[in-house]
Design a protein around this motif. Structure first.
Motif, PDB file in Angstrom:
ATOM      1  N   PHE A 176      -5.736  -5.660  -6.830  1.00  0.00           N
ATOM      2  CA  PHE A 176      -4.817  -5.636  -5.687  1.00  0.00           C
ATOM      3  C   PHE A 176      -3.829  -4.471  -5.772  1.00  0.00           C
ATOM      4  O   PHE A 176      -2.974  -4.319  -4.919  1.00  0.00           O
ATOM      5  N   GLY A 177      -3.937  -3.662  -6.832  1.00  0.00           N
ATOM      6  CA  GLY A 177      -3.152  -2.436  -6.916  1.00  0.00           C
ATOM      7  C   GLY A 177      -1.721  -2.604  -7.380  1.00  0.00           C
ATOM      8  O   GLY A 177      -0.834  -1.873  -6.931  1.00  0.00           O
ATOM      9  N   VAL A 178      -1.465  -3.522  -8.292  1.00  0.00           N
ATOM     10  CA  VAL A 178      -0.101  -3.715  -8.778  1.00  0.00           C
ATOM     11  C   VAL A 178       0.417  -2.424  -9.412  1.00  0.00           C
ATOM     12  O   VAL A 178      -0.322  -1.710 -10.091  1.00  0.00           O
ATOM     13  N   GLU A 205       8.944  -5.686 -13.172  1.00  0.00           N
ATOM     14  CA  GLU A 205       8.556  -5.974 -11.796  1.00  0.00           C
ATOM     15  C   GLU A 205       7.253  -5.260 -11.447  1.00  0.00           C
ATOM     16  O   GLU A 205       7.062  -4.097 -11.777  1.00  0.00           O
ATOM     17  N   GLY A 206       6.375  -5.996 -10.786  1.00  0.00           N
ATOM     18  CA  GLY A 206       5.150  -5.417 -10.255  1.00  0.00           C
ATOM     19  C   GLY A 206       5.191  -5.505  -8.745  1.00  0.00           C
ATOM     20  O   GLY A 206       5.576  -6.537  -8.183  1.00  0.00           O
ATOM     21  N   THR A 207       4.843  -4.411  -8.074  1.00  0.00           N
ATOM     22  CA  THR A 207       4.850  -4.402  -6.611  1.00  0.00           C
ATOM     23  C   THR A 207       3.474  -4.018  -6.083  1.00  0.00           C
ATOM     24  O   THR A 207       2.654  -3.432  -6.793  1.00  0.00           O
ATOM     25  N   PHE A 208       3.237  -4.369  -4.838  1.00  0.00           N
ATOM     26  CA  PHE A 208       1.974  -4.086  -4.164  1.00  0.00           C
ATOM     27  C   PHE A 208       2.297  -3.291  -2.908  1.00  0.00           C
ATOM     28  O   PHE A 208       2.962  -3.806  -2.003  1.00  0.00           O
ATOM     29  N   GLY A 210       4.873  -5.960   0.585  1.00  0.00           N
ATOM     30  CA  GLY A 210       6.212  -6.533   0.581  1.00  0.00           C
ATOM     31  C   GLY A 210       6.358  -7.680  -0.403  1.00  0.00           C
ATOM     32  O   GLY A 210       7.269  -8.488  -0.284  1.00  0.00           O
ATOM     33  N   LEU A 211       5.473  -7.773  -1.376  1.00  0.00           N
ATOM     34  CA  LEU A 211       5.522  -8.843  -2.371  1.00  0.00           C
ATOM     35  C   LEU A 211       5.701  -8.253  -3.752  1.00  0.00           C
ATOM     36  O   LEU A 211       5.472  -7.070  -3.972  1.00  0.00           O
ATOM     37  N   ARG A 212       6.106  -9.089  -4.688  1.00  0.00           N
ATOM     38  CA  ARG A 212       6.283  -8.646  -6.052  1.00  0.00           C
ATOM     39  C   ARG A 212       5.856  -9.736  -7.028  1.00  0.00           C
ATOM     40  O   ARG A 212       5.771 -10.910  -6.663  1.00  0.00           O
TER      41      ARG A 212
END
Length: 117
Positions: free
Chosen positions: A61-63, A90-93, A97-99
């Motif tokens: 999903f590309g974190v 922190e990991g973002t996508f 808009g989620l983490r």
């Protein structure tokens, strides 16, 4: 510490022992991917585990992981070295808009390890 290919890329992996997931379309798709990895996973030479599947799906999903400067330290478990952090990682996508947050190892570890000085 598995899957080893992601541990080598990120320096750590997510453990599924404690997590909270907010319901959304993205989350549903993510856990569908986790399930698919659990059922059949050619990237993992042994039987896929929940930890393998959670991490492979995060990568798929590309974190993008973001650490706080000067908060990381290194540990060794058997022959594997991994990165820990005094703060959450922190990991973002992108575009979602989620983490996701990797919690500090010294607060949520499976095995007792000495905290860095």
């Amino acid at each position: 510490v598995a899957p080893s290919q992601l541990q080598a890329r990120w320096g750590f992996v997510v453990c599924g022992g404690l997590f909270y997931a907010r319901a959304s379309r993205f989350t549903r798709a993510y856990f569908q991917t986790v399930l698919e990895h659990l059922l059949q996973n050619p990237l993992v030479p042994r039987h896929a585990t929940d930890q393998d599947s959670l991490n492979l799906a995060l990568a798929e999903f590309g974190v993008a992981w973001h650490t706080v400067p000067n908060t990381t330290y290194h540990k060794k478990l058997f022959a594997t070295h991994f990165t820990c952090s005094l703060r959450e990682v922190e990991g973002t996508f992108e575009g979602a808009g989620l983490r996701v947050a990797l919690l500090p190892h010294h607060f949520f570890m499976r095995r007792p390890m000495v905290h860095p000085e």
